[in-house]
Structures are given as C-alpha cells and as structure tokens.
Design a protein around this motif. Sequence first.
Motif, short mmCIF file in Angstrom:
data_model
loop_
_atom_site.label_atom_id
_atom_site.label_comp_id
_atom_site.label_asym_id
_atom_site.label_seq_id
_atom_site.Cartn_x
_atom_site.Cartn_y
_atom_site.Cartn_z
N LYS A 1 0.81 -1.21 0.00
CA LYS A 1 0.00 0.00 0.00
C LYS A 1 0.85 1.26 0.00
CE LYS A 1 -4.11 -1.86 2.30
NZ LYS A 1 -4.96 -1.82 3.52
N LEU A 2 1.97 1.22 0.69
CA LEU A 2 2.84 2.40 0.77
C LEU A 2 3.79 2.53 -0.41
CD1 LEU A 2 3.67 2.28 4.60
CD2 LEU A 2 2.10 3.86 3.42
N SER B 1 12.67 8.40 -1.35
CA SER B 1 12.93 8.74 -2.75
C SER B 1 11.81 8.12 -3.58
CB SER B 1 14.28 8.18 -3.21
OG SER B 1 15.33 8.82 -2.53
N ALA B 2 11.22 8.92 -4.45
CA ALA B 2 10.15 8.44 -5.33
C ALA B 2 10.73 8.21 -6.73
CB ALA B 2 9.01 9.44 -5.38
N MET C 1 12.64 12.08 -7.21
CA MET C 1 12.37 13.13 -6.25
C MET C 1 12.59 12.62 -4.83
SD MET C 1 8.80 15.06 -5.49
CE MET C 1 8.15 13.52 -4.84
N LYS C 2 13.19 13.44 -4.02
CA LYS C 2 13.44 13.10 -2.62
C LYS C 2 12.56 13.94 -1.71
CE LYS C 2 18.16 11.43 -3.17
NZ LYS C 2 19.56 11.51 -2.69
N THR D 1 7.01 16.52 3.00
CA THR D 1 7.45 17.49 1.99
C THR D 1 8.32 16.77 0.96
OG1 THR D 1 9.35 18.04 3.41
CG2 THR D 1 7.41 19.45 3.57
N PRO D 2 8.27 17.22 -0.31
CA PRO D 2 7.43 18.28 -0.87
C PRO D 2 5.99 17.81 -1.07
CG PRO D 2 8.71 17.27 -2.60
CD PRO D 2 9.16 16.63 -1.33
N GLU D 3 5.18 18.69 -1.59
CA GLU D 3 3.75 18.41 -1.75
C GLU D 3 3.50 17.24 -2.68
OE1 GLU D 3 -0.27 18.75 -1.05
OE2 GLU D 3 1.42 19.73 -0.03
N GLN D 4 4.37 17.08 -3.72
CA GLN D 4 4.18 15.96 -4.65
C GLN D 4 4.29 14.62 -3.93
OE1 GLN D 4 6.11 18.64 -5.03
NE2 GLN D 4 6.71 18.96 -7.19
N LEU D 5 5.20 14.53 -2.98
CA LEU D 5 5.34 13.29 -2.23
C LEU D 5 4.15 13.09 -1.30
CD1 LEU D 5 7.24 10.88 -1.76
CD2 LEU D 5 8.30 12.17 0.09
#
Length: 267
Positions: free
Chosen positions: A146-147, A176-177, A183-184, A211-215
């Motif tokens: 799920k995560l 990290s995505a 993105m971190k 943070t950030p909002e995207q994450l």
Amino acid sequence: MATKLVQLPLIAYHVCLSVPRIPNSLRTQRRVPSANPWSKYTRFKHHPFVCGPICTIKVENQGMGLLEEDEDTIPRTKAKLYQAVEGINRGVFGVSSAKTAEIKGLVEQLEFQNPTENPAFNLEKVNGCWKVIYSTITILGSKRTKLGLRDFITLGDFFQQISVDEGKAVNVIEFSALGLNLMKGQLTIEATFDIASASRVNINYSSSSITPEQLMNVFRKNYELLLSIFNPDGWLEITYVDDTMRIGRDDKGNIFILERSADIFVN
C-alpha cells in the motif's frame, strides 16, 4: 566462553590433612620471615599453606555478559552489533529469526553494561542528532504494498533530532520516489517529551508533515497508515547511551539502536 581460575575451597582440605608435630629441639630454629612472605611463591599455587590445587574451568557466558569484565568488552560488543546490523536496511522489511536473536543478545549485553546511570536524569547525553541503524519496527505484506515500498518508493535514512532545552524531538524519515524523477522528500514527526523516571521519558505526538507536496500526494491515501508505523507517541526507556550509541525500548515492545550523527537536517 570466559575462562576463570578457581581456587578449590580450603576448608575441605583442613579436615583431611594433619599438621606434623615439630620436635622441641627444632622450635628455636625458626626462620625470620622476609618482608614480603609471598614474594617467592608465584600465583600462590606453590605456597605451602595453599592446600588445594588450582584448576581451570570454563564458564559459559549466559545472556548478558555477566562474566565478561575486560575493559574493552563494550567496544567489542558494539563492533559485533554494528556488524550484525550491516546490510539489513535497519530491519524495516524484516530479518531472519536467527539474526533477530543475535542482535537482541548483543543489545542485552550492552544494556547490562550501560555506562550512563539514570539516563533520563542525564539527558545531555542524548541531546543532538542521531541516526537509526536498526529497529524492530517492520513494514511487511500489504502495508509495504500500500505504501509503494516495493518498487516505487525507496526508504532513505531515519534521523532523530533531540533538543533537551525545548523538551522536543523531531523524527525524519527520508524517501525517494523513483517515478517522480528520483524526487526526494521526507516525513517529519514532531513530539514533546518529559521525564517519567530515572530511565524513561513520556513522548507526546505534536504534528507531522510530508514534503514536498508531490510526495504528500503519493502518500495521502495511506497517510494514516504511514503515521501509525512511525508515530512515537507513548513512552521510551533509555536502556543504553554513551557518546556514540543509544539504545531504547518503547511501550510497544520495539527496540531502537541509534548512532550519533553529524548530519544536520532542516525541517
């Protein structure tokens, strides 16, 4: 295994041996003892008054290193512990039962030899930045799926910044995505603490953010699940702390091992 020299009890020999009678003619020929009557007897084993033989036995070291008294015991145990936790990603995705038992045994040895008495009354020892190198908190099965922690999201370092003057602790879990141009970001959890006993502090959750909002958008659907895993609310027993390592146990039965870090993170 520790080796100890054991002198067999003397009393058992006193009942078996008789003292020879000294003729009167020899009583006046006593030798004046030297200033150090033990100097000519090495390790006592040849001294005439040591009736029993000295034998060597091996005593098994059980559990918490009760028989290890060498000055370098703590550094050796810490070195073994660092080696044991190497390459297991802090144990967050689970480890074998044998590895868990090995780590637990080394933790117990260090806890028994904790050099800081009453650690909650000496919180200057825990002040500053720490990095988690192992904990028994795990993310397994459906929680991990799920995560997105199987392929999409990668866990980075876990830090804890403690400010004793403010009575505040800030936990930071880095991510990290991979699907967002590497993105971190980070989950930040703030909490306050107060002393509950000589070794225990109460921890009260204050706030959290990603943070950030995207994450945050990636975790939004399962944010409560993420927070339930890393929320420190409860109490923490400080079972070992020195200048470079800290060990604690919480009210949920988890063990935490942290090393002091020079890293400074910005909230």
